[in-house]
Design a protein around this motif. Structure first.
Motif, mmCIF file in Angstrom:
data_model
loop_
_atom_site.group_PDB
_atom_site.id
_atom_site.type_symbol
_atom_site.label_atom_id
_atom_site.label_comp_id
_atom_site.label_asym_id
_atom_site.label_seq_id
_atom_site.Cartn_x
_atom_site.Cartn_y
_atom_site.Cartn_z
ATOM 1 N N LYS A 113 35.893 -37.234 25.321
ATOM 2 C CA LYS A 113 35.010 -38.103 26.099
ATOM 3 C C LYS A 113 33.839 -38.619 25.262
ATOM 4 O O LYS A 113 33.145 -39.541 25.677
ATOM 5 C CB LYS A 113 34.475 -37.352 27.319
ATOM 6 N N ASN A 114 33.614 -37.993 24.101
ATOM 7 C CA ASN A 114 32.488 -38.378 23.256
ATOM 8 C C ASN A 114 32.918 -38.876 21.877
ATOM 9 O O ASN A 114 32.111 -38.933 20.954
ATOM 10 C CB ASN A 114 31.524 -37.202 23.127
ATOM 11 N N GLY A 115 34.189 -39.234 21.748
ATOM 12 C CA GLY A 115 34.653 -39.878 20.525
ATOM 13 C C GLY A 115 34.980 -38.953 19.378
ATOM 14 O O GLY A 115 35.098 -39.401 18.231
ATOM 15 N N ILE A 116 35.135 -37.658 19.654
ATOM 16 C CA ILE A 116 35.500 -36.683 18.623
ATOM 17 C C ILE A 116 36.949 -36.284 18.823
ATOM 18 O O ILE A 116 37.377 -36.019 19.953
ATOM 19 C CB ILE A 116 34.602 -35.436 18.683
ATOM 20 N N LEU A 117 37.718 -36.207 17.741
ATOM 21 C CA LEU A 117 39.118 -35.807 17.823
ATOM 22 C C LEU A 117 39.269 -34.333 17.461
ATOM 23 O O LEU A 117 39.117 -33.954 16.296
ATOM 24 C CB LEU A 117 39.973 -36.657 16.878
ATOM 25 N N PRO A 118 39.563 -33.461 18.436
ATOM 26 C CA PRO A 118 39.860 -32.063 18.133
ATOM 27 C C PRO A 118 41.361 -31.907 17.867
ATOM 28 O O PRO A 118 42.189 -32.405 18.642
ATOM 29 C CB PRO A 118 39.441 -31.335 19.417
ATOM 30 N N ILE A 119 41.701 -31.236 16.794
ATOM 31 C CA ILE A 119 43.105 -31.106 16.389
ATOM 32 C C ILE A 119 43.487 -29.632 16.345
ATOM 33 O O ILE A 119 42.803 -28.822 15.708
ATOM 34 C CB ILE A 119 43.329 -31.750 15.006
ATOM 35 N N VAL A 120 44.582 -29.299 17.009
ATOM 36 C CA VAL A 120 45.100 -27.924 17.000
ATOM 37 C C VAL A 120 46.292 -27.861 16.052
ATOM 38 O O VAL A 120 47.255 -28.630 16.183
ATOM 39 C CB VAL A 120 45.529 -27.486 18.417
ATOM 40 N N LEU A 121 46.209 -26.939 15.089
ATOM 41 C CA LEU A 121 47.293 -26.719 14.128
ATOM 42 C C LEU A 121 47.578 -25.225 14.014
ATOM 43 O O LEU A 121 46.711 -24.400 14.325
ATOM 44 C CB LEU A 121 46.913 -27.283 12.759
ATOM 45 N N PRO A 122 48.761 -24.868 13.541
ATOM 46 C CA PRO A 122 49.071 -23.446 13.330
ATOM 47 C C PRO A 122 48.151 -22.817 12.285
ATOM 48 O O PRO A 122 47.594 -23.510 11.427
ATOM 49 C CB PRO A 122 50.518 -23.464 12.844
ATOM 50 N N GLN A 123 48.038 -21.498 12.351
ATOM 51 C CA GLN A 123 47.141 -20.757 11.469
ATOM 52 C C GLN A 123 47.401 -21.042 9.994
ATOM 53 O O GLN A 123 46.454 -21.235 9.220
ATOM 54 C CB GLN A 123 47.272 -19.252 11.740
ATOM 55 N N ASP A 124 48.664 -21.057 9.579
ATOM 56 C CA ASP A 124 48.949 -21.242 8.155
ATOM 57 C C ASP A 124 48.498 -22.620 7.664
ATOM 58 O O ASP A 124 48.015 -22.764 6.532
ATOM 59 C CB ASP A 124 50.439 -21.010 7.865
ATOM 60 N N GLN A 125 48.618 -23.637 8.517
ATOM 61 C CA GLN A 125 48.189 -24.977 8.128
ATOM 62 C C GLN A 125 46.667 -25.085 8.108
ATOM 63 O O GLN A 125 46.094 -25.734 7.225
ATOM 64 C CB GLN A 125 48.800 -26.012 9.072
ATOM 65 N N VAL A 126 46.006 -24.452 9.066
ATOM 66 C CA VAL A 126 44.541 -24.435 9.062
ATOM 67 C C VAL A 126 44.025 -23.736 7.807
ATOM 68 O O VAL A 126 43.041 -24.166 7.198
ATOM 69 C CB VAL A 126 43.991 -23.760 10.340
#
Length: 201
Positions: A113-126
């Protein structure tokens, strides 16, 4: 709200888990209802000593990360109270995307809603992205919302999922008000019909 399509920028590593909204923006800064001006107080208790001087070891105080636009964070980012000031502070500082293994639901939705993109990735990729971020300002990460990929400075690419409606809103720069304004013609027509049908209202 600005459109979000692709972003290439410095990623700051924040491996702490359970970074809550009070850590992001402490309660004493919640008096304002303006979305601007909170960036200076982002992570206030981690960034500053009691005398107001900077804590040199904190990542966003380090020269390489002062202009970071991406955070690579530990698990359960944005937990705690539902304060919308948290994404306001992040956006005002310059953060446009956050990458983690998980987010608190309310914070996650407030980001979009405020223009920020939250991205969820697997632990190994993070972890790979965290190591890439530790290289400093010369290692730039690319976030591509159109193709839903995150690419490290050395070319490793990871795909992420995002809700189609939330993606549409970010790509077109639409917050809640913007979504309403898309329907302005239909709203005007409804009001005209309602006035004619019930002129006494």
């Amino acid at each position: 709200m600005d459109k979000f399509e692709t972003l290439t920028g410095v990623a700051a590593p924040m491996p702490l888990v359970n970074i809550d909204t009070d850590m992001i923006i402490p309660k004493q800064f919640l008096k304002t209802i303006k979305r601007s001006g909170l960036g200076v107080n982002l992570f206030d208790e981690m960034r500053y000593n009691q005398d107001g001087s900077e804590i040199p070891d904190f990542v966003l105080n380090q020269p390489a990360y002062r202009n970071a636009e991406i955070l690579v964070a530990g698990d359960n980012f944005g937990c705690g109270s539902s304060r919308e000031h948290a994404p306001w502070a992040l956006k005002d500082f310059g953060i446009k995307s956050i990458i983690s293994t998980s987010f608190a639901d309310i914070f996650y939705n407030n980001c979009f809603k405020n223009g920020i993109l939250p991205i969820v990735l697997p632990q190994d990729q993070v972890e790979i992205l965290m190591e890439d971020a530790r290289k400093g300002e010369n290692a730039r990460v690319t976030v591509d919302l159109i193709n839903q990929t995150v690419t490290t400075s050395d070319g490793q690419s990871f795909a992420f999922e995002v809700d189609a409606f939330k993606k549409h809103c970010l790509l077109n720069g639409l917050d809640d008000i913007g979504l309403s304004m898309e329907k302005v013609a239909a709203i005007d027509a409804f009001e005209q019909n309602a006035t004619q049908a019930r002129p006494w209202v």
